[in-house]
Design a protein around this motif. Structure first.
Motif, PDB file in Angstrom:
ATOM      1  N   MET A   1       5.195 -14.542 -30.581  1.00 41.48           N
ATOM      2  CA  MET A   1       4.288 -13.224 -30.667  1.00 41.48           C
ATOM      3  C   MET A   1       3.423 -13.257 -29.451  1.00 41.48           C
ATOM      4  N   GLY A   2       3.705 -13.122 -28.200  1.00 42.55           N
ATOM      5  CA  GLY A   2       3.239 -12.829 -27.028  1.00 42.55           C
ATOM      6  C   GLY A   2       2.500 -14.072 -26.598  1.00 42.55           C
ATOM      7  N   LEU A   3       1.519 -13.823 -25.914  1.00 44.72           N
ATOM      8  CA  LEU A   3       0.781 -15.078 -25.266  1.00 44.72           C
ATOM      9  C   LEU A   3      -0.065 -15.769 -26.210  1.00 44.72           C
ATOM     10  N   LEU A   4       0.150 -17.185 -26.277  1.00 49.51           N
ATOM     11  CA  LEU A   4      -0.590 -18.030 -27.450  1.00 49.51           C
ATOM     12  C   LEU A   4      -1.515 -19.123 -26.385  1.00 49.51           C
ATOM     13  N   SER A   5      -2.760 -18.492 -26.242  1.00 48.87           N
ATOM     14  CA  SER A   5      -3.583 -19.548 -25.489  1.00 48.87           C
ATOM     15  C   SER A   5      -4.215 -20.243 -26.636  1.00 48.87           C
ATOM     16  N   GLN A   6      -4.935 -21.226 -25.929  1.00 55.16           N
ATOM     17  CA  GLN A   6      -5.692 -22.052 -26.891  1.00 55.16           C
ATOM     18  C   GLN A   6      -7.129 -22.123 -26.103  1.00 55.16           C
ATOM     19  N   GLY A   7      -7.971 -22.305 -27.010  1.00 47.08           N
ATOM     20  CA  GLY A   7      -9.393 -22.234 -26.764  1.00 47.08           C
ATOM     21  C   GLY A   7     -10.284 -21.690 -27.761  1.00 47.08           C
ATOM     22  N   SER A   8     -11.583 -21.308 -27.250  1.00 49.75           N
ATOM     23  CA  SER A   8     -12.739 -20.501 -28.017  1.00 49.75           C
ATOM     24  C   SER A   8     -12.477 -19.145 -28.086  1.00 49.75           C
ATOM     25  N   SER A 328      -0.253   4.726 -30.846  1.00 50.62           N
ATOM     26  CA  SER A 328      -0.875   3.276 -31.150  1.00 50.62           C
ATOM     27  C   SER A 328      -0.237   2.424 -29.951  1.00 50.62           C
ATOM     28  N   ARG A 329      -0.903   1.364 -29.962  1.00 49.46           N
ATOM     29  CA  ARG A 329      -0.460   0.368 -28.879  1.00 49.46           C
ATOM     30  C   ARG A 329       0.998  -0.335 -29.421  1.00 49.46           C
ATOM     31  N   TYR A 330       1.312   0.010 -30.320  1.00 47.80           N
ATOM     32  CA  TYR A 330       2.496  -0.512 -31.119  1.00 47.80           C
ATOM     33  C   TYR A 330       3.404   0.880 -31.292  1.00 47.80           C
ATOM     34  N   ASP A 331       4.451   1.285 -30.304  1.00 47.30           N
ATOM     35  CA  ASP A 331       4.851   2.687 -30.707  1.00 47.30           C
ATOM     36  C   ASP A 331       6.122   2.608 -29.429  1.00 47.30           C
ATOM     37  N   SER A 332       6.636   3.647 -29.582  1.00 44.58           N
ATOM     38  CA  SER A 332       7.954   4.023 -28.513  1.00 44.58           C
ATOM     39  C   SER A 332       7.459   3.962 -26.955  1.00 44.58           C
ATOM     40  N   ILE A 333       8.425   3.786 -26.015  1.00 40.89           N
ATOM     41  CA  ILE A 333       7.920   3.800 -24.699  1.00 40.89           C
ATOM     42  C   ILE A 333       7.346   5.209 -24.385  1.00 40.89           C
ATOM     43  N   ASP A 397      -2.303 -14.954 -17.096  1.00 39.65           N
ATOM     44  CA  ASP A 397      -2.836 -14.484 -18.362  1.00 39.65           C
ATOM     45  C   ASP A 397      -3.289 -13.111 -18.749  1.00 39.65           C
ATOM     46  N   HIS A 398      -4.143 -12.753 -17.503  1.00 40.31           N
ATOM     47  CA  HIS A 398      -4.943 -11.654 -17.818  1.00 40.31           C
ATOM     48  C   HIS A 398      -4.055 -10.396 -17.737  1.00 40.31           C
ATOM     49  N   PHE A 399      -2.869 -10.463 -17.039  1.00 39.08           N
ATOM     50  CA  PHE A 399      -1.776  -9.440 -17.113  1.00 39.08           C
ATOM     51  C   PHE A 399      -1.129  -9.533 -18.306  1.00 39.08           C
ATOM     52  N   GLU A 400      -0.674 -10.595 -18.832  1.00 36.30           N
ATOM     53  CA  GLU A 400      -0.085 -10.819 -20.182  1.00 36.30           C
ATOM     54  C   GLU A 400      -0.879 -10.448 -21.289  1.00 36.30           C
ATOM     55  N   ASN A 401      -2.142 -10.637 -21.177  1.00 38.80           N
ATOM     56  CA  ASN A 401      -3.160 -10.206 -22.290  1.00 38.80           C
ATOM     57  C   ASN A 401      -2.675  -8.829 -22.617  1.00 38.80           C
ATOM     58  N   LEU A 402      -2.710  -7.939 -21.491  1.00 37.10           N
ATOM     59  CA  LEU A 402      -2.366  -6.377 -21.971  1.00 37.10           C
ATOM     60  C   LEU A 402      -0.956  -6.378 -22.170  1.00 37.10           C
ATOM     61  N   GLN A 403      -0.232  -6.919 -21.376  1.00 40.21           N
ATOM     62  CA  GLN A 403       1.266  -6.797 -21.291  1.00 40.21           C
ATOM     63  C   GLN A 403       1.726  -6.895 -22.668  1.00 40.21           C
ATOM     64  N   SER A 404       1.420  -8.220 -23.255  1.00 41.65           N
ATOM     65  CA  SER A 404       1.853  -8.708 -24.433  1.00 41.65           C
ATOM     66  C   SER A 404       1.306  -8.027 -25.935  1.00 41.65           C
ATOM     67  N   THR A 405       0.135  -7.239 -25.744  1.00 44.62           N
ATOM     68  CA  THR A 405      -0.269  -6.351 -26.826  1.00 44.62           C
ATOM     69  C   THR A 405      -0.049  -4.969 -26.497  1.00 44.62           C
ATOM     70  N   ASN A 406       0.916  -4.723 -25.803  1.00 43.24           N
ATOM     71  CA  ASN A 406       1.539  -3.314 -25.857  1.00 43.24           C
ATOM     72  C   ASN A 406       2.879  -3.402 -26.349  1.00 43.24           C
ATOM     73  N   TRP A 407       2.789  -3.413 -27.786  1.00 43.70           N
ATOM     74  CA  TRP A 407       4.109  -3.707 -28.443  1.00 43.70           C
ATOM     75  C   TRP A 407       4.846  -2.406 -28.421  1.00 43.70           C
ATOM     76  N   GLN A 408       5.760  -1.992 -27.292  1.00 44.85           N
ATOM     77  CA  GLN A 408       6.762  -0.968 -27.366  1.00 44.85           C
ATOM     78  C   GLN A 408       8.177  -1.283 -27.855  1.00 44.85           C
ATOM     79  N   THR A 409       9.068  -0.113 -28.110  1.00 45.15           N
ATOM     80  CA  THR A 409      10.334  -0.496 -28.241  1.00 45.15           C
ATOM     81  C   THR A 409      11.046  -1.240 -27.462  1.00 45.15           C
TER      82      THR A 409
END
Length: 631
Positions: A1-8, A328-333, A397-409
């Protein structure tokens, strides 16, 4: 499920302070990747599937099915015995949102060789056996899209209590925080979505009105502080947590293209199939212990992560927010990426103009620039203190932060920095099926479709607004039989001369006229199997492709068996999972025609699902007659 960073993890107040920082550096990271690999050509055609599983306890004594909150332990053991010992292990395992979920993929991507189609089901079988071997005697591994009693009392093992008024991340009336994966990303996402939105997420699913379903159907919620009472709609099943969406399972396929232009072309073409294949794979008719009037999870999961404020949803004038956001950020393109798709971009696209102009100035074409500028209207939802300041040349990571939380078709995926991975696209709308045979069939169908699209340069594009209309139809009850979908009539125009339009039209009795509409409403049966005078049908086209390819006998038999399943699901000769589940419940002796799924009904359903998935029981109405396949 997208980016899995470790940390605080940072809370929403802290994350918000860095939102512009993440966007600014995310764009720089994208530009660095793009400039390094924009001209990359001749990457090998590779692909892979992702199957999500639920861990379920079947308690014979109490006759209850519960979700086992043991996914992390099972995952750790699978990784310790698999990829950490052998980098070439045939399976890979990853966490998912629910603590009762795991995700399995093939250890290595599949390649362009046709013979690999016959290995998909075997690999899925390896995954199922491997994970099942980690479970206790009364536990099993299920590939079901939505657990029917998710959010009902005592639906987890061990039993956990929701904490709507206490300190917690979801504050759900129904979904306990213990059911969320313990990795901090997941709880952080859950809390920050709620805080950013300013209230809990609101999910309302229309209830199926059976003979004895109360009318109007309305619930009372004892621990409600008033929020649920105002949010719940009459004649709807109300849910209030990210887990009701992200806690469902799906089936996804990722393709590596030969170049960025081919990836963009595939992205667009496959986008038109998302609603069609979603309806064809429909498998989630039950929510929170009730029978719903929908067959697919898409709208549920879309609402479950909808972090838009009231201003962004258009309920209040813009004051504290920058954009009115339509989905929503989870939707069709929201836009096609290829230049042949540009004329079909007919829906309102909200984008960050400053980022858009920055990308144009950096040499990005307007279609790709507006795609990225649209993704970046969102805020980052999960940020780790250790991941704020990064090396933009070598990290993403910053690009993927937004890329991976735009869950489109569909997802368009640039290569990771400094890797040998190419430009990829991800096909995301499918619901997971009960058996490895079915899941392999849907995966092979989609991958074969990409081969035909690329080989014959087919064109399935229609106005994007019509694709959105199709998405709404696809989720309706029995859409595969009753729904009508906008689909392109002439997919061969200007393509391979083997498929000259006039010849094809004459052969099928289709009248050609350049002035008529390019698309029309079709049933899924027509789209998949064809109808004289209307459309050739995808399965006949795939069969033609197979006839002209050198394919070994075993592979050809496997593919034809998979296509037979798809064909019969489309025609109605075989049921979808959703319809089959509905029929099971309606015929259950304890069902009172009141839309309620009791513990006993749920237990019997899951037991039957388990026997079918393990091959202990046949189910010809769902899968057809058993097919003999080599081990």
């Amino acid at each position: 499920m997208g980016l899995l960073s470790q940390g605080s993890p940072l809370n929403w107040t802290e994350t918000k302070k860095y939102a512009d920082h993440v966007r600014k550096h995310g764009i720089l990271q994208f530009l660095n990747i793009y400039n390094k690999v924009k001209d990359r050509q001749k990457d090998v055609l590779k692909w892979g599937d992702e199957v999500e599983y639920m861990l379920v306890e079947l308690d014979k004594k109490d006759e209850k099915a519960r979700l086992v909150l043991n996914g992390n332990k099972v995952l750790d053991t699978l990784q310790e015995k698999g990829e950490k010992v052998n980098p070439n292990h045939p399976t890979l395992w990853r966490p998912e949102y629910g603590s009762y979920m795991i995700e399995g993929t093939p250890g290595q991507p599949y390649g362009g060789n046709m013979s690999e189609f016959s290995t998909v089901e075997d690999n899925m079988g390896k995954r199922r056996r491997e994970a099942s071997s980690m479970l206790k005697k009364d536990e099993t591994l299920c590939t079901i899209t939505s657990f029917p009693r998710l959010g009902c009392p005592s639906f987890t093992q061990p039993e956990c209590r929701p904490t709507p008024v206490e300190k917690g991340v979801s504050k759900s009336l129904f979904f306990p925080d213990e059911a969320i994966n313990r990795h901090p990303r997941f709880s952080n996402l859950t809390r920050n979505i709620r805080h950013r939105r300013g209230e809990k997420v609101v999910i309302n699913v229309p209830i199926f009105k059976d003979q004895k379903t109360p009318s109007p159907f309305a619930e009372t919620f004892p621990e409600d502080d008033g929020e649920a009472a105002s949010a719940a709609l009459p004649d709807h099943i109300y849910m209030d947590a990210m887990g009701f969406g992200m806690g469902n399972c799906c089936l996804q396929v990722t393709f590596q293209a030969c170049s960025i232009s081919e990836a963009r072309y595939l992205y667009d073409q496959l986008a038109t199939f998302c609603p069609i294949v979603m309806a064809l794979s429909a498998a989630s008719p039950f929510y929170r212990g009730y029978v719903s009037d929908i067959d697919c999870r898409w709208g549920v999961i879309s609402a479950s992560v909808d972090d838009r404020t009231r201003e962004e949803r258009g309920l209040e004038p813009l004051k504290n927010n920058k954009f009115r956001i339509h989905k929503s950020r989870y939707d069709s393109i929201d836009s096609y990426l290829s230049f042949c798709g540009e004329k079909y971009n007919d829906i309102d696209l909200t984008k960050d103009d400053e980022i858009y102009n920055q990308l144009l100035d950096a040499g990005i074409d307007k279609l790709l620039a507006q795609h990225i500028a649209h993704l970046f209207i969102r805020d980052p939802l999960s940020l780790f203190e250790e991941k704020i300041n990064l090396d933009d040349e070598n990290e993403s990571d910053h690009f993927e932060n937004l890329q991976s939380t735009n869950w489109q078709t569909m997802r368009f995926k640039p290569p990771p920095p400094n890797s040998d991975i190419g430009w990829r696209v991800e096909f995301r709308p499918m619901e997971v099926q009960l058996t490895d045979f079915e899941n392999a069939a849907y995966v092979v169908f989609i991958v074969l479709l990409t081969r035909v699209i690329l080989s014959y340069k087919l064109d399935f594009l229609i106005p994007l607004s019509k694709v959105d209309d199709n998405m709404k139809v696809a989720q309706k009850r029995n859409a595969v039989q009753e729904g009508m979908f906008y689909f392109r009539k002439d997919i061969f125009k200007g393509c391979n001369p083997l498929f000259d339009t006039a010849a094809t039209a004459a052969q099928n009795g289709v009248k050609t006229n350049d002035d008529h509409e390019e698309y029309t409403l079709m049933s899924i049966d027509t789209i998949i199997n064809g109808k004289e005078g209307v459309f050739q049908g995808l399965v006949p086209i795939l069969n033609y492709y197979l006839e002209n390819m050198e394919v070994d006998v075993d592979t050809r038999c496997a593919i034809l068996n998979y296509l037979k399943l798809i064909k019969k699901r489309a025609s109605g000769e075989l049921m979808t999972m959703a319809k089959w589940m509905r029929e099971f419940v309606s015929k259950h002796p304890q069902y009172k025609n009141d839309s309620v799924i009791t513990d006993k009904i749920n237990y019997d359903l899951l037991c039957k699902c388990d026997r079918i998935a393990k091959g202990e029981e046949q189910c010809p109405e769902l899968i057809g007659e058993p097919v003999k396949r080599r081990n």
